[in-house]
Scaffold this motif. Structure first.
Motif, PDB file in Angstrom:
ATOM      1  N   GLY A 468       0.835  -1.189   0.000  1.00 31.63           N
ATOM      2  CA  GLY A 468       0.000   0.000   0.000  1.00 31.63           C
ATOM      3  C   GLY A 468       0.874   1.244   0.000  1.00 31.63           C
ATOM      4  N   ASN A 469       0.456   2.293  -0.699  1.00 35.94           N
ATOM      5  CA  ASN A 469       1.177   3.564  -0.572  1.00 35.94           C
ATOM      6  C   ASN A 469       1.264   3.941   0.907  1.00 35.94           C
ATOM      7  OD1 ASN A 469      -0.580   5.011  -3.445  1.00 35.94           O
ATOM      8  ND2 ASN A 469       1.064   3.499  -3.388  1.00 35.94           N
ATOM      9  N   ILE A 470       0.150   3.693   1.606  1.00 36.62           N
ATOM     10  CA  ILE A 470       0.141   3.737   3.066  1.00 36.62           C
ATOM     11  C   ILE A 470      -0.326   2.365   3.530  1.00 36.62           C
ATOM     12  CG2 ILE A 470      -0.728   4.870   5.147  1.00 36.62           C
ATOM     13  CD1 ILE A 470      -1.437   7.279   3.512  1.00 36.62           C
ATOM     14  N   GLY A 471       0.455   1.740   4.367  1.00 38.89           N
ATOM     15  CA  GLY A 471       0.086   0.433   4.897  1.00 38.89           C
ATOM     16  C   GLY A 471      -0.134   0.498   6.391  1.00 38.89           C
ATOM     17  N   ILE A 472      -1.060  -0.312   6.873  1.00 42.34           N
ATOM     18  CA  ILE A 472      -1.316  -0.393   8.317  1.00 42.34           C
ATOM     19  C   ILE A 472      -1.199  -1.855   8.726  1.00 42.34           C
ATOM     20  CG2 ILE A 472      -2.858   0.218  10.213  1.00 42.34           C
ATOM     21  CD1 ILE A 472      -4.458   1.902   8.245  1.00 42.34           C
ATOM     22  N   LEU A 473      -0.474  -2.101   9.801  1.00 40.78           N
ATOM     23  CA  LEU A 473      -0.317  -3.449  10.346  1.00 40.78           C
ATOM     24  C   LEU A 473      -0.755  -3.463  11.798  1.00 40.78           C
ATOM     25  CD1 LEU A 473       0.744  -6.385  10.393  1.00 40.78           C
ATOM     26  CD2 LEU A 473       2.995  -5.436  10.985  1.00 40.78           C
ATOM     27  N   GLY A 474      -1.682  -4.335  12.134  1.00 38.99           N
ATOM     28  CA  GLY A 474      -2.078  -4.501  13.526  1.00 38.99           C
ATOM     29  C   GLY A 474      -1.038  -5.293  14.289  1.00 38.99           C
ATOM     30  N   VAL A 475      -0.628  -4.777  15.443  1.00 42.79           N
ATOM     31  CA  VAL A 475       0.371  -5.448  16.280  1.00 42.79           C
ATOM     32  C   VAL A 475      -0.153  -5.552  17.707  1.00 42.79           C
ATOM     33  CG1 VAL A 475       2.333  -4.729  14.880  1.00 42.79           C
ATOM     34  CG2 VAL A 475       1.586  -3.265  16.751  1.00 42.79           C
ATOM     35  N   ASP A 476       0.395  -6.497  18.432  1.00 43.67           N
ATOM     36  CA  ASP A 476      -0.002  -6.735  19.825  1.00 43.67           C
ATOM     37  C   ASP A 476       1.091  -6.212  20.747  1.00 43.67           C
ATOM     38  OD1 ASP A 476       0.025  -8.202  22.413  1.00 43.67           O
ATOM     39  OD2 ASP A 476      -1.742  -9.175  21.596  1.00 43.67           O
ATOM     40  N   LYS A 477       0.701  -5.335  21.660  1.00 43.74           N
ATOM     41  CA  LYS A 477       1.637  -4.849  22.677  1.00 43.74           C
ATOM     42  C   LYS A 477       1.058  -5.157  24.048  1.00 43.74           C
ATOM     43  CE  LYS A 477       4.058  -0.989  20.452  1.00 43.74           C
ATOM     44  NZ  LYS A 477       4.394   0.456  20.596  1.00 43.74           N
ATOM     45  N   TYR A 483      -1.087  -0.115  16.106  1.00 42.13           N
ATOM     46  CA  TYR A 483      -1.080  -0.111  14.651  1.00 42.13           C
ATOM     47  C   TYR A 483       0.177   0.571  14.119  1.00 42.13           C
ATOM     48  CZ  TYR A 483      -5.839  -1.521  15.463  1.00 42.13           C
ATOM     49  OH  TYR A 483      -6.942  -2.207  15.916  1.00 42.13           O
ATOM     50  N   GLN A 484       0.891  -0.167  13.292  1.00 41.25           N
ATOM     51  CA  GLN A 484       2.140   0.295  12.697  1.00 41.25           C
ATOM     52  C   GLN A 484       1.848   0.837  11.292  1.00 41.25           C
ATOM     53  OE1 GLN A 484       5.284  -2.674  11.362  1.00 41.25           O
ATOM     54  NE2 GLN A 484       6.019  -2.157  13.404  1.00 41.25           N
ATOM     55  N   ILE A 485       2.445   1.962  10.943  1.00 41.99           N
ATOM     56  CA  ILE A 485       2.205   2.573   9.638  1.00 41.99           C
ATOM     57  C   ILE A 485       3.455   2.472   8.771  1.00 41.99           C
ATOM     58  CG2 ILE A 485       1.750   4.752   8.431  1.00 41.99           C
ATOM     59  CD1 ILE A 485      -0.128   5.524  10.657  1.00 41.99           C
ATOM     60  N   PRO A 503       7.329   4.325  15.647  1.00 41.09           N
ATOM     61  CA  PRO A 503       6.550   3.545  16.621  1.00 41.09           C
ATOM     62  C   PRO A 503       5.082   3.436  16.223  1.00 41.09           C
ATOM     63  CG  PRO A 503       7.945   5.154  17.728  1.00 41.09           C
ATOM     64  CD  PRO A 503       8.001   5.483  16.272  1.00 41.09           C
ATOM     65  N   SER A 504       4.441   2.396  16.704  1.00 42.21           N
ATOM     66  CA  SER A 504       3.035   2.157  16.376  1.00 42.21           C
ATOM     67  C   SER A 504       2.117   3.100  17.149  1.00 42.21           C
ATOM     68  CB  SER A 504       2.669   0.706  16.667  1.00 42.21           C
ATOM     69  OG  SER A 504       3.021   0.347  17.980  1.00 42.21           O
ATOM     70  N   PHE A 505       0.857   3.148  16.703  1.00 45.74           N
ATOM     71  CA  PHE A 505      -0.122   4.079  17.248  1.00 45.74           C
ATOM     72  C   PHE A 505      -1.257   3.325  17.936  1.00 45.74           C
ATOM     73  CE2 PHE A 505       1.860   6.217  13.722  1.00 45.74           C
ATOM     74  CZ  PHE A 505       2.062   7.510  14.179  1.00 45.74           C
ATOM     75  N   ALA A 506      -1.833   3.949  18.937  1.00 40.70           N
ATOM     76  CA  ALA A 506      -3.075   3.448  19.507  1.00 40.70           C
ATOM     77  C   ALA A 506      -4.185   3.625  18.477  1.00 40.70           C
ATOM     78  CB  ALA A 506      -3.413   4.196  20.794  1.00 40.70           C
ATOM     79  N   GLN A 507      -5.260   2.870  18.623  1.00 43.87           N
ATOM     80  CA  GLN A 507      -6.332   2.876  17.627  1.00 43.87           C
ATOM     81  C   GLN A 507      -6.862   4.284  17.346  1.00 43.87           C
ATOM     82  OE1 GLN A 507      -9.429  -0.152  17.988  1.00 43.87           O
ATOM     83  NE2 GLN A 507     -10.974   1.367  17.490  1.00 43.87           N
ATOM     84  N   ALA A 508      -7.112   5.058  18.383  1.00 40.30           N
ATOM     85  CA  ALA A 508      -7.706   6.384  18.210  1.00 40.30           C
ATOM     86  C   ALA A 508      -6.774   7.354  17.494  1.00 40.30           C
ATOM     87  CB  ALA A 508      -8.098   6.957  19.564  1.00 40.30           C
ATOM     88  N   ASP A 509      -5.461   7.065  17.504  1.00 37.96           N
ATOM     89  CA  ASP A 509      -4.493   7.992  16.918  1.00 37.96           C
ATOM     90  C   ASP A 509      -4.217   7.729  15.439  1.00 37.96           C
ATOM     91  OD1 ASP A 509      -4.183   9.306  19.333  1.00 37.96           O
ATOM     92  OD2 ASP A 509      -2.588   7.956  20.007  1.00 37.96           O
ATOM     93  N   VAL A 510      -4.690   6.614  14.907  1.00 36.64           N
ATOM     94  CA  VAL A 510      -4.391   6.288  13.505  1.00 36.64           C
ATOM     95  C   VAL A 510      -4.980   7.318  12.544  1.00 36.64           C
ATOM     96  CG1 VAL A 510      -4.673   4.589  11.663  1.00 36.64           C
ATOM     97  CG2 VAL A 510      -4.103   3.827  13.982  1.00 36.64           C
ATOM     98  N   PRO A 511      -6.266   7.701  12.664  1.00 38.19           N
ATOM     99  CA  PRO A 511      -6.790   8.733  11.753  1.00 38.19           C
ATOM    100  C   PRO A 511      -6.059  10.063  11.886  1.00 38.19           C
ATOM    101  CG  PRO A 511      -8.588   7.562  12.837  1.00 38.19           C
ATOM    102  CD  PRO A 511      -7.336   7.162  13.536  1.00 38.19           C
TER     103      PRO A 511
END
Length: 552
Positions: A468-477, A483-485, A503-511
């Protein structure tokens, strides 16, 4: 489209009877879970987070209208009224009862469908361009060759238990719309010095835990040698591929270990014993399979009839849909239509029974009873007369299948994620919905232009997040979803693997992170550059700096 012969019918019927008895014995306690697992996987049946999941094969993404109606019927009677199209151009049902699966398979067999080899360490569904046969940049139609590969690979005794699952994609067009560079084998149209069309053979691509772009091991393969050469590639893989570690078992790891040159040399050596053998395609073989994909009863039509030009001039919403959701056809007077399954708030790739039935009706009324599943998880009507486009658009809007966002940021490719999949580290559907809502302004979306956003709930990369030009990967912490971008991925002739920006983002911070990335793009792009072009010119650092600015 290909129609089953008696051999096909018999094979599928016998498999249904066989699996019905295997399921009966498992439910009766005569087979253990360990004994039943490989049997159910051979028939596309997984055990997911909440219920079984059945994956149904849609060979090279082709559907007849009666097949789609049968899938709608199954969704209503055996599931919760919907299905999910995958990036392998298949469909998944997420809620069937285990005891009902043999009945579903029997129902599927009545319309020449099955779930054979949709799982397991075998050759999976061969995919191709959703516009194959009608694309205006096509050198030759890849569908007969996809069907030849399907028949060759189905229950192939030598390749039923490979070191790992195996995926093949075929493209017959100048533009690679089948992502051939990230498949175990990619076959992309090529020409030799005499101008003859054949295949460029790409091996060792793949996503998942170790994403890699494939290596070209043969610049030109004459089409008659397709099966003997595939045999050679798979024999080398079957012989030398690792079986001690499933994370290192894909052919991409073998190609890297042997080097492109070393792997190619082994294939060529194996091919010496196979070339010109019994599996060589004769002209009559190709003609036979090509006959199933001949032209329907096309009309001689002119472009831009009054029924199209009038609404285009008068209705801005229709003009937007025409621009984004239709594409040129090789014949004048026709266009191919993409039915969007990416309405804001809807899980990407999901389709209701009602929508399936409507799409089947449109295929009959506005085309020749045929549909395609795109690997971007939308549906395609390949042959729509231009005069019918406005009527089709009005009806598709009523069924929420006309969102004019094809190729835009909200046309998100996504796996079902943690809401369903037992392998997922994080949910994908809520985050995809949040991004869609954030960018729900069509004027803003159109200003941003083409941006591919791909989302996977785990490292298996079923959502193709790496390209993806922008990719999102769900990760477990520590048991929490993050979510890693990645930025810079792409498919096609310039295939590239995206890079993690930080670093990855919390769900609310992805948008919020997405909004900041778009702000940098708008500020820094030049001369109407597309997002991926600006990114390649600037590199990821300016985007990274803005996204993580609060941290600093």
């Amino acid at each position: 489209m290909y129609r089953y012969d008696e051999v096909d019918h018999r094979l599928v019927r016998e498999r249904v009877v066989q699996f019905r008895d295997q399921t009966r014995r498992f439910l009766a306690g005569e087979l253990s879970e360990d004994e039943f697992r490989p049997l159910r996987l051979m028939n596309g049946l997984y055990i997911q987070r909440h219920a079984p999941m059945l994956r149904v094969a849609i060979p090279y993404g082709h559907l007849r209208s009666e097949q789609l109606r049968k899938l709608a019927d199954i969704a209503r009677r055996y599931d919760k009224g919907y299905g999910h199209f995958t990036t392998r151009q298949n469909i998944q049902f997420n809620w069937p009862a285990l005891e009902s699966v043999p009945d579903i398979l029997e129902e599927l067999s009545t319309v020449e469908m099955h779930a054979i080899q949709t799982s397991g360490n075998c050759v999976r569904n061969t995919t191709t361009d959703a516009f194959a046969g009608v694309a205006d940049d096509e050198l030759f139609d890849p569908r007969p060759y996809c069907e030849i590969i399907r028949q060759w690979s189905t229950m192939h005794p030598e390749f039923t238990f490979l070191p790992r699952k195996f995926k093949i994609a075929v493209s017959g067009s100048v533009e690679d719309r089948a992502a051939t560079m990230v498949h175990d084998i990619g076959l992309h149209v090529s020409r030799n010095e005499a101008g003859e069309a054949g295949f460029k053979v790409i091996v060792g691509g793949g996503l998942g835990r170790t994403p890699m772009v494939g290596e070209v091991i043969r610049e030109f393969l004459p089409r008659q040698h397709l099966l003997t050469y595939l045999d050679a590639v798979l024999r080398v893989y079957n012989r030398f591929g690792r079986r001690d570690n499933k994370y290192k078992a894909r052919i991409k790891i073998l190609v890297k270990a042997l080097t492109r040159e070393g792997f190619a040399a082994k294939v060529e050596d194996e091919w010496r014993h196979l070339k010109d053998g019994p599996a060589t395609l004769r002209d009559e073989d190709v003609v036979h399979y090509a006959s199933f994909f001949g032209d329907p009863a096309y009309k001689m039509l002119a472009d831009d009839p009054a029924e199209l030009s009038g609404p285009l001039a008068e209705d801005k919403a229709f003009a937007r849909w025409f621009e984004r959701n239709t594409r040129g056809h090789r014949l004048s007077g026709y266009r191919s239509v993409v039915l969007s399954l990416k309405e804001t708030g809807a899980p990407p790739g999901d389709i209701s029974a009602e929508q399936m039935e409507a799409a089947a009706d449109w295929a009959d009324r506005f085309g020749f009873g045929e549909l395609r599943v795109a690997h971007e998880q939308n549906l395609v009507l390949p042959d729509v007369e231009q005069k019918d486009l406005y009527t089709l658009w009005l009806e598709a809007r009523q069924l929420r299948m006309a969102t004019p966002n094809i190729g835009l940021l909200t046309d998100i490719i996504s796996c079902p994620g943690g809401d369903f999949c037992s392998l997922a580290n994080a949910r994908s559907i809520p985050v995809a919905n949040a991004i869609q809502k954030t960018f729900d302004d069509l004027d803003y979306l159109y200003d941003l232009g083409d941006i591919a956003c791909n989302f996977s709930g785990c490292m298996n990369a079923c959502g193709h997040h790496h390209i993806g030009n922008i990719g999102i990967l769900g990760v477990d912490k520590n048991g929490e979803e993050w979510y890693q971008i990645t930025l810079g991925g792409s498919q096609g002739s310039d295939t590239a693997i995206g890079k993690v920006i930080g670093p990855s983002f919390a769900q609310a911070d992805v948008p919020v992170a997405f909004s900041k990335i778009m702000q940098v793009y708008i500020e820094r792009r030049q001369n109407g550059e597309r997002f991926i072009e600006t990114l390649r010119r600037l590199g990821a650092e300016p985007f990274k700096e803005r996204v993580y600015a609060p941290v600093h």
